[in-house]
Write a protein that holds these residues in place. Structure first.
Motif, PDB file in Angstrom:
ATOM      1  N   PRO A   2      39.681  49.611  39.059  1.00  0.00           N
ATOM      2  CA  PRO A   2      39.612  51.082  39.022  1.00  0.00           C
ATOM      3  C   PRO A   2      40.985  51.750  39.020  1.00  0.00           C
ATOM      4  N   ASP A   3      42.004  51.075  39.529  1.00  0.00           N
ATOM      5  CA  ASP A   3      43.357  51.656  39.536  1.00  0.00           C
ATOM      6  C   ASP A   3      43.868  51.919  38.125  1.00  0.00           C
ATOM      7  N   LEU A   4      43.306  51.228  37.150  1.00  0.00           N
ATOM      8  CA  LEU A   4      43.785  51.393  35.778  1.00  0.00           C
ATOM      9  C   LEU A   4      43.399  52.746  35.195  1.00  0.00           C
ATOM     10  N   ASP A   5      42.519  53.483  35.918  1.00  0.00           N
ATOM     11  CA  ASP A   5      42.213  54.847  35.475  1.00  0.00           C
ATOM     12  C   ASP A   5      43.356  55.803  35.798  1.00  0.00           C
ATOM     13  N   LYS A   6      44.248  55.387  36.698  1.00  0.00           N
ATOM     14  CA  LYS A   6      45.303  56.279  37.192  1.00  0.00           C
ATOM     15  C   LYS A   6      46.580  56.213  36.357  1.00  0.00           C
ATOM     16  N   HIS A   7      46.846  55.038  35.772  1.00  0.00           N
ATOM     17  CA  HIS A   7      48.092  54.903  35.030  1.00  0.00           C
ATOM     18  C   HIS A   7      47.990  53.728  34.062  1.00  0.00           C
ATOM     19  N   ASP A   8      48.973  53.649  33.199  1.00  0.00           N
ATOM     20  CA  ASP A   8      49.013  52.584  32.206  1.00  0.00           C
ATOM     21  C   ASP A   8      49.086  51.224  32.900  1.00  0.00           C
ATOM     22  N   SER A  31      44.136  38.053  39.466  1.00  0.00           N
ATOM     23  CA  SER A  31      42.680  38.182  39.559  1.00  0.00           C
ATOM     24  C   SER A  31      42.278  39.614  39.232  1.00  0.00           C
ATOM     25  N   LEU A  32      41.235  39.760  38.442  1.00  0.00           N
ATOM     26  CA  LEU A  32      40.713  41.081  38.082  1.00  0.00           C
ATOM     27  C   LEU A  32      39.605  41.445  39.074  1.00  0.00           C
ATOM     28  N   LYS A  33      39.864  42.436  39.926  1.00  0.00           N
ATOM     29  CA  LYS A  33      38.947  42.784  41.006  1.00  0.00           C
ATOM     30  C   LYS A  33      38.097  43.988  40.629  1.00  0.00           C
ATOM     31  N   PHE A  34      36.778  43.811  40.700  1.00  0.00           N
ATOM     32  CA  PHE A  34      35.814  44.880  40.435  1.00  0.00           C
ATOM     33  C   PHE A  34      35.094  45.193  41.754  1.00  0.00           C
ATOM     34  N   PRO A  35      35.617  46.131  42.552  1.00  0.00           N
ATOM     35  CA  PRO A  35      35.143  46.311  43.931  1.00  0.00           C
ATOM     36  C   PRO A  35      33.921  47.235  44.043  1.00  0.00           C
ATOM     37  N   TYR A  36      32.777  46.728  43.616  1.00  0.00           N
ATOM     38  CA  TYR A  36      31.576  47.562  43.682  1.00  0.00           C
ATOM     39  C   TYR A  36      30.963  47.626  45.069  1.00  0.00           C
ATOM     40  N   PHE A  37      31.243  46.648  45.890  1.00  0.00           N
ATOM     41  CA  PHE A  37      30.678  46.626  47.241  1.00  0.00           C
ATOM     42  C   PHE A  37      31.585  45.749  48.094  1.00  0.00           C
ATOM     43  N   PRO A  38      31.892  46.122  49.312  1.00  0.00           N
ATOM     44  CA  PRO A  38      31.423  47.325  50.010  1.00  0.00           C
ATOM     45  C   PRO A  38      32.283  48.552  49.760  1.00  0.00           C
ATOM     46  N   ASP A  39      33.321  48.448  48.918  1.00  0.00           N
ATOM     47  CA  ASP A  39      34.249  49.570  48.741  1.00  0.00           C
ATOM     48  C   ASP A  39      33.540  50.857  48.322  1.00  0.00           C
ATOM     49  N   SER A  40      32.704  50.758  47.295  1.00  0.00           N
ATOM     50  CA  SER A  40      32.081  51.975  46.772  1.00  0.00           C
ATOM     51  C   SER A  40      30.578  52.027  47.020  1.00  0.00           C
ATOM     52  N   ARG A  41      29.991  50.896  47.395  1.00  0.00           N
ATOM     53  CA  ARG A  41      28.543  50.790  47.612  1.00  0.00           C
ATOM     54  C   ARG A  41      27.749  51.196  46.372  1.00  0.00           C
ATOM     55  N   LYS A  42      28.318  50.927  45.220  1.00  0.00           N
ATOM     56  CA  LYS A  42      27.608  51.187  43.971  1.00  0.00           C
ATOM     57  C   LYS A  42      26.992  49.895  43.460  1.00  0.00           C
ATOM     58  N   PRO A  43      25.876  49.979  42.722  1.00  0.00           N
ATOM     59  CA  PRO A  43      25.323  48.764  42.105  1.00  0.00           C
ATOM     60  C   PRO A  43      26.256  48.249  41.035  1.00  0.00           C
ATOM     61  N   ILE A  44      26.235  46.969  40.807  1.00  0.00           N
ATOM     62  CA  ILE A  44      27.076  46.408  39.764  1.00  0.00           C
ATOM     63  C   ILE A  44      26.522  46.848  38.407  1.00  0.00           C
ATOM     64  N   ALA A  57      36.385  48.925  29.082  1.00  0.00           N
ATOM     65  CA  ALA A  57      37.556  49.679  28.623  1.00  0.00           C
ATOM     66  C   ALA A  57      38.761  49.376  29.515  1.00  0.00           C
ATOM     67  N   ARG A  58      38.525  49.244  30.818  1.00  0.00           N
ATOM     68  CA  ARG A  58      39.619  48.870  31.734  1.00  0.00           C
ATOM     69  C   ARG A  58      40.148  47.470  31.403  1.00  0.00           C
ATOM     70  N   VAL A  59      39.229  46.562  31.120  1.00  0.00           N
ATOM     71  CA  VAL A  59      39.644  45.210  30.725  1.00  0.00           C
ATOM     72  C   VAL A  59      40.504  45.284  29.463  1.00  0.00           C
ATOM     73  N   GLY A  60      40.068  46.121  28.523  1.00  0.00           N
ATOM     74  CA  GLY A  60      40.832  46.281  27.291  1.00  0.00           C
ATOM     75  C   GLY A  60      42.226  46.822  27.526  1.00  0.00           C
ATOM     76  N   LYS A  61      42.398  47.590  28.588  1.00  0.00           N
ATOM     77  CA  LYS A  61      43.718  48.126  28.925  1.00  0.00           C
ATOM     78  C   LYS A  61      44.613  47.066  29.561  1.00  0.00           C
ATOM     79  N   VAL A  62      44.026  46.234  30.412  1.00  0.00           N
ATOM     80  CA  VAL A  62      44.852  45.301  31.186  1.00  0.00           C
ATOM     81  C   VAL A  62      45.286  44.088  30.370  1.00  0.00           C
ATOM     82  N   LEU A  63      44.453  43.634  29.454  1.00  0.00           N
ATOM     83  CA  LEU A  63      44.747  42.369  28.771  1.00  0.00           C
ATOM     84  C   LEU A  63      46.049  42.385  27.973  1.00  0.00           C
TER      85      LEU A  63
END
Length: 319
Positions: A2-8, A31-44, A57-63
């Motif tokens: 999610p940090d990739l939404d903030k900057h390049d 490691s590519l971290k997708f923190p859906y729980f418990p950080d945000s408590r959102k469903p995957i 889209a985030r993956v496309g930015k980082v690669l």
């Protein structure tokens, strides 16, 4: 991620530091971290949904920022911890990470090799099931994936064996990483113990002082090296396990399937959160090779070593 939404991606502090390390010829793992729980408590996210498209889209930015620069890219961090338990065995977790992996595989180039990561708590049967079976089958049957990552954070040294017993028969010809491992759960069991009589007498501390209180005090006002060493040396639950690194690395290497293992270096997070340390705080800081938060700096301004780990850690680099 999610940090990739903030900057390049190339300006992300983690990626920036890792690329600098790679430029200095260090081996690197991201490691590519997708923190859906418990950080945000959102469903995957499910494939095809807007949330899934946002992650792709985030993956496309980082690669482009890391491919052919880092040695190993781990798809995921701790997937089963970082999504709701209801999604472990219904296919949702697997579909998400397999969808991400498909995009990474498509864009893979150069020296970077791919692993899936990482499995946790395999010593507890509740953490294995159809989700982990499918995870291992995907690792084993996908040619572009080199293996899986493991994170054994356990309450006893012999519990690490469960990770190997589960993983090795399911790996086929693949390898495994251990990018994190520790006895943090064992340390946590002893936070409410009384300190030793020897430590209490030597440093004129009340005999009913608890382990967690000593740690909190050291975070508020770092100890001299000798005092921190005495605290851990006179704690049998710690002293009796100071060979943990060597013992576990010997077992990992004996499998012939270990690719890379890594161990925590710094107490950085503990230094920021020292005021909140209590009897239920996970004592990650006892794992660290260096004790920046709990021990006074060396005369030359460098961080002091944490009791027990530095000599082992250094010796293991040379094997």
């Amino acid at each position: 991620m999610p940090d990739l939404d903030k900057h390049d991606a190339a300006e992300n502090p983690t990626i920036k530091k890792l690329r600098q390390a790679a430029d200095r010829q260090y081996g690197t793992v991201l490691s590519l971290k997708f923190p859906y729980f418990p950080d945000s408590r959102k469903p995957i996210p499910r494939p095809g949904t807007p949330a899934m498209q946002a992650d792709l889209a985030r993956v496309g930015k980082v690669l482009p920022a890391v491919m052919d620069k880092v040695d190993i890219l781990v798809i995921g961090n701790e997937p089963f911890i970082e999504c709701p338990q209801s999604d472990w065995n219904n296919g949702a977790l697997n579909e998400f990470y397999e969808t991400v992996a498909a995009q990474v595989i498509k864009q893979r180039k150069g020296k970077t090799v791919l692993y899936m990561g990482a499995l946790n708590n395999l010593e507890d049967p509740q953490w294995t099931g159809t989700g982990t079976e499918r995870w291992m089958a995907y690792v084993r049957d996908t040619p572009e994936i080199e293996g899986t990552d493991l994170h054994p954070h356990v309450g006893a040294p012999d519990q690490v064996r469960a990770f190997l017993d589960y993983t090795l028969p399911r790996l086929g010809g693949k390898k495994f990483l251990v990018t994190e491992f520790s006895l943090v759960q064992l340390w946590k069991k002893h936070l409410a113990d009384r300190i030793s009589a020897e430590y209490a007498g030597k440093y004129h501390v009340p005999k009913d002082t608890k382990v967690w209180q000593v740690i909190r005090n050291a975070l508020h006002q770092p100890f001299a090296q000798a005092r921190w060493d005495d605290f851990l040396r006179t704690s049998p639950w710690f002293e009796n396990n100071k060979g943990f690194l060597t013992d576990q690395m010997t077992k990992f290497r004996a499998t012939g399937k270990l690719a890379v293992a890594a161990y925590g270096i710094d107490q950085g997070i503990a230094a920021l959160n020292g005021g909140d340390f209590g009897p239920d705080t996970p004592p990650w800081l006892l794992n660290s090779v260096f004790a920046r938060a709990t021990v006074q700096k060396n005369p030359d301004g460098t961080a002091a070593p944490n009791y027990a780990w530095l000599d082992e850690f250094t010796a293991l680099q040379n094997h």
